[in-house]
Design a protein around this motif. Structure first.
Motif, PDB file in Angstrom:
ATOM      1  N   HIS A  13      13.069   3.743 -22.657  1.00 20.43           N
ATOM      2  CA  HIS A  13      13.232   2.824 -23.803  1.00 20.43           C
ATOM      3  C   HIS A  13      13.399   3.654 -25.066  1.00 20.43           C
ATOM      4  N   GLU A  35      14.644  -5.787 -25.642  1.00 19.35           N
ATOM      5  CA  GLU A  35      13.261  -6.072 -25.412  1.00 19.35           C
ATOM      6  C   GLU A  35      12.957  -7.425 -26.028  1.00 19.35           C
ATOM      7  N   HIS A  55       8.397  -6.484 -24.649  1.00 16.72           N
ATOM      8  CA  HIS A  55       7.730  -5.793 -25.758  1.00 16.72           C
ATOM      9  C   HIS A  55       6.303  -6.330 -25.880  1.00 16.72           C
ATOM     10  N   HIS A  91       5.315  -0.491 -23.923  1.00 15.16           N
ATOM     11  CA  HIS A  91       4.282  -0.083 -24.889  1.00 15.16           C
ATOM     12  C   HIS A  91       2.888  -0.315 -24.280  1.00 15.16           C
ATOM     13  N   ARG A 143       2.285   5.243 -32.790  1.00 16.71           N
ATOM     14  CA  ARG A 143       1.339   4.523 -31.930  1.00 16.71           C
ATOM     15  C   ARG A 143       0.106   5.372 -31.606  1.00 16.71           C
ATOM     16  N   ASP A 162      10.460   5.158 -27.082  1.00 16.68           N
ATOM     17  CA  ASP A 162      10.682   4.042 -28.011  1.00 16.68           C
ATOM     18  C   ASP A 162      11.231   4.569 -29.342  1.00 16.68           C
TER      19      ASP A 162
END
Ligand SMILES: [Zn+2]
Length: 265
Positions: free
Chosen positions: A7, A105, A142, A175, A199, A223
């Protein structure tokens, strides 16, 4: 072995990023496309983004020997003002195009700046699950970043998928973290870990989780987007896994093979 980034947002990736990725053996990517945080003026804007992805972005990666695949989605962070029915019909056609491997997503984002109404987001998701089921397509979900919301919306999505009868082997929860990986695996879906500075998920953290859950259903992605990101995240996670004593088979699965299996590549 070549790594696969499960991703990344190709539209946000520079020429130099692509070269670095290729030099670090990241030769495959799966990429959604969306006007993150911006309300499209017309549903045509969303279609233009899909065409931009398929017509221009995938070939940018190809120039660096990176095999890029697309997700085609109607995002909860770039919701259309109108024309949703037509977009959903057109999505069915786009799912048949070469190099399109998933709807994504999509899902829930309470922080959406274009429509944060959970009920609206659920209807948008359900319509796209129905499209995925019609076309035997995969779907990339997502999940919000805050831990409690990640868990809450993982549960909610699993319930929605089960109610609609979706094949969970075609679902990738994105995620993911230590808070929800077990739930996702128990539901029979794939779990993707986004290794990304904003993150606060480092390659070492991801390696720890991969070793803990050691599975054919866990994968890694960067991501990479306009937020603080690292387009080399998958290669760095492979290295962190090696340093932590993971065997070659596990590294290959988490950093390449599981992503390809999930998306039918
Ligand atoms: Zn996302």
């Amino acid at each position: 072995m070549y790594y696969f980034d499960a991703h990344m947002h190709l539209t946000d990736i520079t020429h130099a990023n692509l070269k670095d990725m290729a030099l670090h053996n990241i030769r495959g990517i799966v990429s959604p496309v969306q006007l993150a945080g911006t309300k499209p003026n017309s549903p045509d804007t969303i279609v233009d983004m899909w065409d931009f992805q398929l017509g221009k972005q995938l070939s940018r990666a190809k120039a660096f020997m990176i095999d890029a695949y697309a997700m085609i989605g109607i995002s909860m962070v770039a919701t259309p003002k109108n024309g949703l029915e037509d977009l959903l019909k057109l999505q069915l056609e786009y799912l048949e195009k070469p190099k399109v491997v998933a709807i994504g997503e999509v899902g829930f984002e309470p922080g959406s700046k274009t429509n944060n109404d959970t009920e609206y987001q659920q209807k948008l998701l359900e319509a796209q699950i129905d499209n995925a089921m019609k076309m035997s397509s995969c779907i990339d979900i997502h999940l919000p970043n805050v831990m409690e919301k990640k868990v809450l919306f993982t549960e909610k999505c699993i319930g929605i998928f089960k109610a609609r009868g979706m094949d969970m082997k075609k679902v990738i929860f994105d995620h993911c973290s230590d808070a929800n990986i077990e739930m996702v695996l128990e539901a029979g879906a794939y779990a993707a870990i986004s290794v990304q500075p904003w993150r606060k998920v480092t390659p070492e953290t991801a390696a720890e989780w991969i070793l803990k859950y050691s599975s054919d259903y866990v994968m890694v992605d960067s991501d990479a987007s306009g937020l603080p990101s690292d387009c080399l995240a998958v290669a760095k996670t492979a290295f962190a896994l090696e340093q932590a004593g993971a065997d070659k088979v596990l590294i290959e699965k988490a950093c390449s093979l599981n992503c390809q299996a999930a998306y039918g590549i």
